[in-house]
Design an enzyme around this catalytic site. Structure first.
Site, mmCIF file in Angstrom:
data_model
loop_
_atom_site.group_PDB
_atom_site.id
_atom_site.type_symbol
_atom_site.label_atom_id
_atom_site.label_comp_id
_atom_site.label_asym_id
_atom_site.label_seq_id
_atom_site.Cartn_x
_atom_site.Cartn_y
_atom_site.Cartn_z
ATOM 1 N N LYS A 199 -1.340 36.675 -56.152
ATOM 2 C CA LYS A 199 -0.824 35.652 -55.517
ATOM 3 C C LYS A 199 -1.530 35.146 -54.446
ATOM 4 O O LYS A 199 -2.713 35.639 -54.002
ATOM 5 C CB LYS A 199 0.457 36.257 -54.661
ATOM 6 C CG LYS A 199 1.739 35.316 -54.383
ATOM 7 C CD LYS A 199 2.530 35.086 -55.537
ATOM 8 C CE LYS A 199 3.833 34.191 -55.366
ATOM 9 N NZ LYS A 199 4.966 34.547 -56.170
ATOM 10 N N ASP B 169 4.718 28.194 -56.335
ATOM 11 C CA ASP B 169 5.718 29.050 -55.686
ATOM 12 C C ASP B 169 6.148 28.139 -54.545
ATOM 13 O O ASP B 169 6.144 26.649 -54.716
ATOM 14 C CB ASP B 169 5.197 30.133 -54.886
ATOM 15 C CG ASP B 169 5.999 31.082 -54.539
ATOM 16 O OD1 ASP B 169 6.545 31.986 -55.344
ATOM 17 O OD2 ASP B 169 6.417 31.168 -53.436
#
Ligand code: GLU
Length: 448
Positions: free
Chosen positions: A128, A168
């Protein structure tokens, strides 16, 4: 060895070594506290110290992101990429641009991603990234220059077989376009598989935009089906009004349910007729405006800045905004109003107290690493199309997404039962199933 005491010791050590990262502790705690039955059954994973090893990211990159705003003033943000686990495939996970982003947030997201990606069964590792950059109120030019600067540092860590980011919060198709353009320029390679969430005309996949929201609804549909129920005639509350929420609303509607409320960071709107998706999309996407203008455009709807969207009575709740948005009190209100199922479209939106409240009340609860796996699963389908230079239809891609969600759901239930829980314990099933897949690969690949 006393497995529970061992797990507590591992958890305490993670908290000590990663001080000041409460969200990371929370995400790790949730997984570790599910693992006792798995470690009892697999002493070899205890021996190989898999739990300790999987909690330590393989690599963490933090970098300066300098850029020039429209007034000609230099600005500086911080960029992150946490490459958490490559046991099952290249690091895979989104980028988040939001002022709240810090290392602990990126690590919690990266950690969740490992097990979520494992559950998809599609050979992707976990990672991430993101930045504390706030896109709100920034011009197109500023967004582009920020993305270019971000990629100018990040590109050296990426590659279709190495690390594959996507979007995201705060990173959608527009940002992926600018990031991809800069990667292409620096490397002189049209390496389509290096990013997912690309535009349809240049390597993107049909249904990727819709996938997280659709997938969460497919998962909830499977949960309801275990009780002989469906979405037909059901009242649904969706929190958030971003990409995940919008497509969750769309799919609930297609399945015959009515979404009576949704929210943004300032408040929530209740529309008993069912949220008008075209109006919502217009308000949020085209004008990039606040939800309050929904109620201005539709007088029958009610907008509130007080209280919580979860106070609105419903049968199914889909938290699709952000971490820890649904606390114990909200869970109490949902239970009091007779909620049957809750599926997490966002990452870790329910606090541990909320999850406990649902568990005690016998509410079906789908944790994010299972319920929102549809987004990253469709990213893997995008990588597949890129690798084969193929283009699938919307129907074909959505059918694959639906079958991935069905099998994630079925495997969570089967694993929960195998390891001594109730089939309804999706938290137990998702955590153990994800862990076992990673643990098996890590064991086979040796101490690396
Ligand atoms: N950010 C999404 C998630 O939380 C998608 C990641 C991806 O597609 O790589 O799973």
């Amino acid at each position: 060895m006393n497995v529970s005491a061992h797990i507590e010791a591992v958890y305490a050590e993670v908290c000590r070594r990663n001080a000041g990262e409460p969200e990371f502790h929370q995400a790790v705690g949730e997984v570790l506290h599910s693992l006792a039955p798995a470690l009892h059954a697999h002493p070899e994973y205890l021996e190989a110290r898999i739990a300790e090893r999987v909690c330590e990211p393989e690599r963490q990159v933090i970098f300066r992101v300098p850029w020039v705003d429209d007034q000609g003033r230099p600005q500086v943000n911080r960029g992150f990429r946490v490459e958490f686990s490559s046991a099952l495939g290249p690091y895979k996970g989104g980028l988040r641009f939001h002022p709240s982003v810090n290392l602990g947030i990126v690590k919690f997201l990266g950690f969740e991603q490992i097990f979520k990606n494992a559950l998809t069964g599609l050979a992707i590792g976990g990672g991430k990234g993101g930045s504390d950059f706030d896109p709100k109120g920034r011009s197109e030019g500023e967004i582009m220059r920020f993305c270019q600067s971000f990629m100018t540092e990040l590109y050296r860590h990426l590659g279709e077989h190495t690390d594959v980011p996507a979007g995201d919060i705060g990173v959608g198709g527009r940002e992926i376009g600018y990031l991809f353009g800069q990667y292409k320029r620096i490397t002189n390679r049209f390496e389509a598989g290096v990013l997912t969430g690309k535009g349809i005309g240049w390597g993107g996949s049909q249904a990727r935009t819709e996938a997280t929201g659709y997938g969460a609804v497919f998962f909830a549909k499977e949960m309801l089906a275990t009780r002989g129920e469906g979405f037909e005639g059901r009242k649904v509350v969706v929190s958030g009004s971003g990409n995940v929420a919008v497509y969750a609303i769309e799919k609930v509607r297609a399945l015959g349910g009515t979404v009576v409320a949704c929210s943004d960071s300032s408040g929530y709107v209740v529309d008993e007729d069912g949220i008008d998706l075209e109006l919502l999309k217009g308000v949020k996407e085209v004008r990039r405006g606040r939800l309050s203008s929904y109620a201005e455009a539709k007088p029958k709807a009610r907008y509130s800045e007080r209280g919580s969207v979860f106070e609105v009575p419903c049968d199914v709740a889909l938290p699709c905004a952000t971490q820890n948005e649904l606390a114990g009190q909200d869970a109490g209100a949902l239970v009091k109003n007779g909620v049957v199922a809750v599926a997490e479209g966002a990452n870790m939106p329910c606090t541990p107290e909320a999850i406990e409240t649902f568990r005690e009340a016998g509410v079906l609860f789908g944790p994010g690493k299972a319920a929102n796996a549809g987004g990253v699963a469709t990213s893997a389908l995008e990588m597949q199309q890129n690798a084969s230079r193929d283009v699938w239809t919307f129907a074909q891609t959505e059918a694959r997404l639906a079958s991935v969600m069905q099998s994630v759901h079925a495997e969570c239930r089967a694993t929960a039962e195998t390891y001594g829980g109730s089939a309804d314990d999706y938290v137990l099933g998702a955590n153990i199933e994800g862990f076992l897949r990673v643990a098996e690969a890590m064991t086979a690949q040796g101490v690396v």
